[in-house]
Design a protein around this motif. Structure first.
Motif, PDB file in Angstrom:
ATOM      1  N   TRP A 224      26.080  38.238  41.069  1.00 47.54           N
ATOM      2  CA  TRP A 224      27.181  38.838  40.312  1.00 47.54           C
ATOM      3  C   TRP A 224      28.148  39.571  41.236  1.00 47.54           C
ATOM      4  CZ3 TRP A 224      29.494  38.559  35.788  1.00 47.54           C
ATOM      5  CH2 TRP A 224      30.311  39.605  35.371  1.00 47.54           C
ATOM      6  N   SER A 225      27.614  40.294  42.193  1.00 47.53           N
ATOM      7  CA  SER A 225      28.463  41.044  43.131  1.00 47.53           C
ATOM      8  C   SER A 225      29.318  40.096  43.956  1.00 47.53           C
ATOM      9  CB  SER A 225      27.601  41.912  44.050  1.00 47.53           C
ATOM     10  OG  SER A 225      26.886  42.879  43.310  1.00 47.53           O
ATOM     11  N   ASP A 228      32.087  38.658  41.847  1.00 47.89           N
ATOM     12  CA  ASP A 228      33.113  39.673  41.627  1.00 47.89           C
ATOM     13  C   ASP A 228      34.082  39.734  42.808  1.00 47.89           C
ATOM     14  OD1 ASP A 228      34.212  41.976  40.111  1.00 47.89           O
ATOM     15  OD2 ASP A 228      33.498  43.123  41.833  1.00 47.89           O
ATOM     16  N   GLU A 231      36.335  36.745  42.539  1.00 49.18           N
ATOM     17  CA  GLU A 231      37.337  36.908  41.483  1.00 49.18           C
ATOM     18  C   GLU A 231      38.486  37.780  41.963  1.00 49.18           C
ATOM     19  OE1 GLU A 231      37.559  37.733  36.717  1.00 49.18           O
ATOM     20  OE2 GLU A 231      35.922  38.666  37.830  1.00 49.18           O
ATOM     21  N   ARG A 232      38.178  38.823  42.692  1.00 51.71           N
ATOM     22  CA  ARG A 232      39.218  39.728  43.178  1.00 51.71           C
ATOM     23  C   ARG A 232      40.029  39.113  44.315  1.00 51.71           C
ATOM     24  NH1 ARG A 232      36.839  43.539  45.607  1.00 51.71           N
ATOM     25  NH2 ARG A 232      34.644  43.339  45.046  1.00 51.71           N
ATOM     26  N   ASP A 237      35.777  33.947  39.354  1.00 55.79           N
ATOM     27  CA  ASP A 237      34.395  34.340  39.605  1.00 55.79           C
ATOM     28  C   ASP A 237      33.533  33.083  39.680  1.00 55.79           C
ATOM     29  OD1 ASP A 237      34.739  33.761  36.913  1.00 55.79           O
ATOM     30  OD2 ASP A 237      33.280  35.245  36.233  1.00 55.79           O
TER      31      ASP A 237
END
Length: 258
Positions: A224-225, A228, A231-232, A237
């Motif tokens: 998940w990290s 993220d 995505e940024r 993502d």
């Protein structure tokens, strides 16, 4: 119409919606033929999803009180997208584009599918935002993959991705309906070679952060990290490294397994 006729009509509708979207938006992505299945809205597996996944996971009846099945459709990416994502530790530009364009296309497909179902005199509801992952415990509140498993579209690999008859590379979508059709059942035989005979662990080897294990739970927080960050920094993502360059990337490997 029987279940097979309904599937054929839905697949034709989805294919037409893809062609229309691609033309109107000059999409760079190409998709293979959709796979359609029906998950039993009242079946024991679907009803147990809050226990299997998370207490916050929704049931079909939360969206449609008289739901009978959850329509699941899988849109496979063409092989070139898979091949382009094999190199490096970051997702390729074409993988990011495929991920984003598919997400943008889903509402257009859903609109045409729901309109078709309503023209037959039945209701259809799309899950909407309830599919988002709960950041507090990193579990989906509406797992497309688990509904796809319930619909007999595939089985889970060691990487937790669904292995369909055309592999793992693609995207899954669901629509809840009260259509009176016979639901599909989960597949009885594993397609994952590791789960069948321990002969493959490539997805674990391909994960750049070592989030996939054979002797420990999947590291959701690490995955998940990383997503993220993508995505940024990259606008999606998405990663996909654990589904490319594998025997199950574009095929069902169990067909040739011993």
């Amino acid at each position: 119409m029987n279940a097979q006729q309904v599937k054929a009509s839905l697949a034709s509708c989805i294919t037409g919606a893809i062609a229309q979207f691609s033309a109107e938006h000059e999409a760079a992505t190409e998709w293979g033929a959709p796979i359609v299945g029906f998950a039993d809205a009242h079946g024991p597996y679907v009803q147990a999803l809050p226990q299997i996944i998370s207490p916050t996971h929704h049931l079909p009846q939360d969206l449609l009180a008289d739901a009978t099945v959850v329509i699941v459709y899988f849109l496979p990416f063409v092989p070139g997208i898979e091949r382009a994502n094999r190199a490096g530790d970051e997702p390729s530009p074409s993988w990011i584009t495929a991920y984003n364009e598919t997400n943008s296309m889903f509402p257009a497909i859903d609109a045409q599918v729901t309109a078709l179902i309503r023209s037959w005199g039945y209701a259809a509801v799309c899950p909407g935002d309830i599919g988002t992952v709960d950041p507090q415990h990193i579990y989906s509140n509406w797992s497309q993959r688990h509904f796809a498993y319930a619909a007999g579209i595939g089985t889970f690999g060691l990487n937790n991705m669904l292995i369909t008859e055309v592999g793992t590379c693609g995207r899954i979508r669901t629509i809840v309906t009260n259509l009176p059709v016979t639901p599909d059942q989960p597949l009885k035989e594993e397609r994952c070679l590791y789960k069948r005979n321990g002969s493959c662990k490539l997805c674990a080897q391909h994960c750049p952060i070592g989030a996939i294990h054979t002797d420990a739970p999947f590291d959701r927080q690490a995955c998940w990290s990383r997503l993220d960050v993508f995505e940024r920094n990259l606008g999606a993502d998405a990663c996909g490294k654990c589904v490319v360059g594998l025997p199950c990337s574009l095929h069902d490997p169990s067909r040739s397994a011993n």
